[in-house]
Motif scaffolding. Sequence first.
Motif, PDB file in Angstrom:
ATOM      1  N   UNK A  87       0.835  -1.195   0.000  1.00 59.62           N
ATOM      2  CA  UNK A  87       0.000   0.000   0.000  1.00 59.62           C
ATOM      3  C   UNK A  87       0.877   1.255   0.000  1.00 59.62           C
ATOM      4  N   UNK A  88       0.227   2.379  -0.215  1.00 60.59           N
ATOM      5  CA  UNK A  88       0.945   3.651  -0.142  1.00 60.59           C
ATOM      6  C   UNK A  88       1.588   3.816   1.225  1.00 60.59           C
ATOM      7  N   UNK A  89       0.845   3.533   2.286  1.00 63.17           N
ATOM      8  CA  UNK A  89       1.397   3.655   3.634  1.00 63.17           C
ATOM      9  C   UNK A  89       2.632   2.787   3.799  1.00 63.17           C
ATOM     10  N   UNK A  90       2.575   1.549   3.296  1.00 60.62           N
ATOM     11  CA  UNK A  90       3.716   0.647   3.438  1.00 60.62           C
ATOM     12  C   UNK A  90       4.899   1.108   2.597  1.00 60.62           C
ATOM     13  N   UNK A  91       4.640   1.556   1.373  1.00 66.17           N
ATOM     14  CA  UNK A  91       5.728   2.043   0.528  1.00 66.17           C
ATOM     15  C   UNK A  91       6.432   3.230   1.174  1.00 66.17           C
ATOM     16  N   UNK A  92       5.669   4.129   1.757  1.00 66.90           N
ATOM     17  CA  UNK A  92       6.279   5.273   2.438  1.00 66.90           C
ATOM     18  C   UNK A  92       6.928   4.828   3.741  1.00 66.90           C
ATOM     19  N   UNK A  93       6.271   3.920   4.446  1.00 70.44           N
ATOM     20  CA  UNK A  93       6.798   3.452   5.726  1.00 70.44           C
ATOM     21  C   UNK A  93       8.142   2.771   5.624  1.00 70.44           C
ATOM     22  N   UNK A  94       8.491   2.263   4.431  1.00 71.21           N
ATOM     23  CA  UNK A  94       9.816   1.678   4.242  1.00 71.21           C
ATOM     24  C   UNK A  94      10.925   2.681   4.538  1.00 71.21           C
ATOM     25  N   UNK A 104       2.150   3.159  16.040  1.00 72.37           N
ATOM     26  CA  UNK A 104       1.238   4.296  15.924  1.00 72.37           C
ATOM     27  C   UNK A 104       1.985   5.571  15.553  1.00 72.37           C
ATOM     28  N   UNK A 105       3.142   5.793  16.184  1.00 70.08           N
ATOM     29  CA  UNK A 105       3.922   6.995  15.870  1.00 70.08           C
ATOM     30  C   UNK A 105       4.428   6.956  14.431  1.00 70.08           C
ATOM     31  N   UNK A 106       4.822   5.764  13.965  1.00 69.71           N
ATOM     32  CA  UNK A 106       5.289   5.634  12.582  1.00 69.71           C
ATOM     33  C   UNK A 106       4.167   5.964  11.610  1.00 69.71           C
ATOM     34  N   UNK A 107       2.976   5.433  11.865  1.00 69.45           N
ATOM     35  CA  UNK A 107       1.840   5.689  10.985  1.00 69.45           C
ATOM     36  C   UNK A 107       1.467   7.167  10.980  1.00 69.45           C
ATOM     37  N   UNK A 108       1.595   7.809  12.133  1.00 66.40           N
ATOM     38  CA  UNK A 108       1.314   9.240  12.196  1.00 66.40           C
ATOM     39  C   UNK A 108       2.332  10.021  11.369  1.00 66.40           C
ATOM     40  N   UNK A 109       3.605   9.599  11.410  1.00 69.11           N
ATOM     41  CA  UNK A 109       4.639  10.259  10.616  1.00 69.11           C
ATOM     42  C   UNK A 109       4.399  10.051   9.119  1.00 69.11           C
ATOM     43  N   UNK A 110       3.994   8.827   8.745  1.00 66.21           N
ATOM     44  CA  UNK A 110       3.663   8.554   7.345  1.00 66.21           C
ATOM     45  C   UNK A 110       2.506   9.433   6.898  1.00 66.21           C
ATOM     46  N   UNK A 111       1.472   9.519   7.710  1.00 64.33           N
ATOM     47  CA  UNK A 111       0.312  10.342   7.357  1.00 64.33           C
ATOM     48  C   UNK A 111       0.703  11.805   7.194  1.00 64.33           C
ATOM     49  N   UNK A 123      -3.507   6.350   2.111  1.00 63.95           N
ATOM     50  CA  UNK A 123      -2.678   5.334   2.747  1.00 63.95           C
ATOM     51  C   UNK A 123      -2.953   3.913   2.259  1.00 63.95           C
ATOM     52  N   UNK A 124      -4.193   3.565   2.003  1.00 62.76           N
ATOM     53  CA  UNK A 124      -4.528   2.168   1.705  1.00 62.76           C
ATOM     54  C   UNK A 124      -4.468   1.834   0.213  1.00 62.76           C
ATOM     55  N   UNK A 125      -4.230   2.798  -0.627  1.00 65.40           N
ATOM     56  CA  UNK A 125      -4.215   2.526  -2.068  1.00 65.40           C
ATOM     57  C   UNK A 125      -2.924   1.832  -2.492  1.00 65.40           C
TER      58      UNK A 125
END
Length: 230
Positions: A87-94, A104-111, A123-125
């Motif tokens: 997903x977009x979130x996962x690609x950025x989260x790398x 939770x903090x990582x997801x907030x930073x990605x957002x 995020x989910x696309x």
Amino acid sequence: MLRLEGLMLQQGRFRLIADFGVEEGHIVALLGPSGAGKSTLLDAIAGFLPPARGRVLWRGQDLGPLAPGARPVSMLFQDNNLFPHLSVEQNVGLGLRPDLRLGADDRAAVAAALDRVGLAGFETRKPAALSGGQRSRVALARMLLRGRPLVLLDEPFAALGPALKREMLTLVAELAGETRATVLMVTHDPADARAVADQAVLVADGRAEAPRPTEAIFADPPPALRAYLG
């Protein structure tokens, strides 16, 4: 400062010499004909190509012993290097956690990074559901999260139309200004260099010349650049 100290790159019969420095915070366009070695120079700085001679230094540290992932470098390629199954979130989260164990903090930073590049709520696309410009923005968000001080652009926006490409380059310039990143960008379009780069390096005839102010190099182009521009 980025310093290319007596650098010589060699691949078969091809050879490129570079010996110059780039002060931090500048956006530098690499100009010159196809096959001159612009992308090769970025590969050496990123650690994908070991030099035949010389060193790449960042803030006085020799980057030679460091693997690409350990260098203070983010590099964007023409294909944006997105994973289609993520997903977009996962690609950025790398950019934060290669194991993708995002808290939770990582997801907030990605957002927050996605919001900064205009992709809040994406995020989910998956990459296949995005336009070319949106995929470029995902790659920029990942770059922003990595927080590396040296950014290398190997024409990541070449497949975009002129207006969208200019928009992406402007966004890169804004992000670089906010983070004080140093940017080296390969381009074949003089308009791109003049739009966002304050300095330019001519790569031609086996040599990467020292940076010059962008407008100055176009106002009085060296013979190799004049021949390339036509």
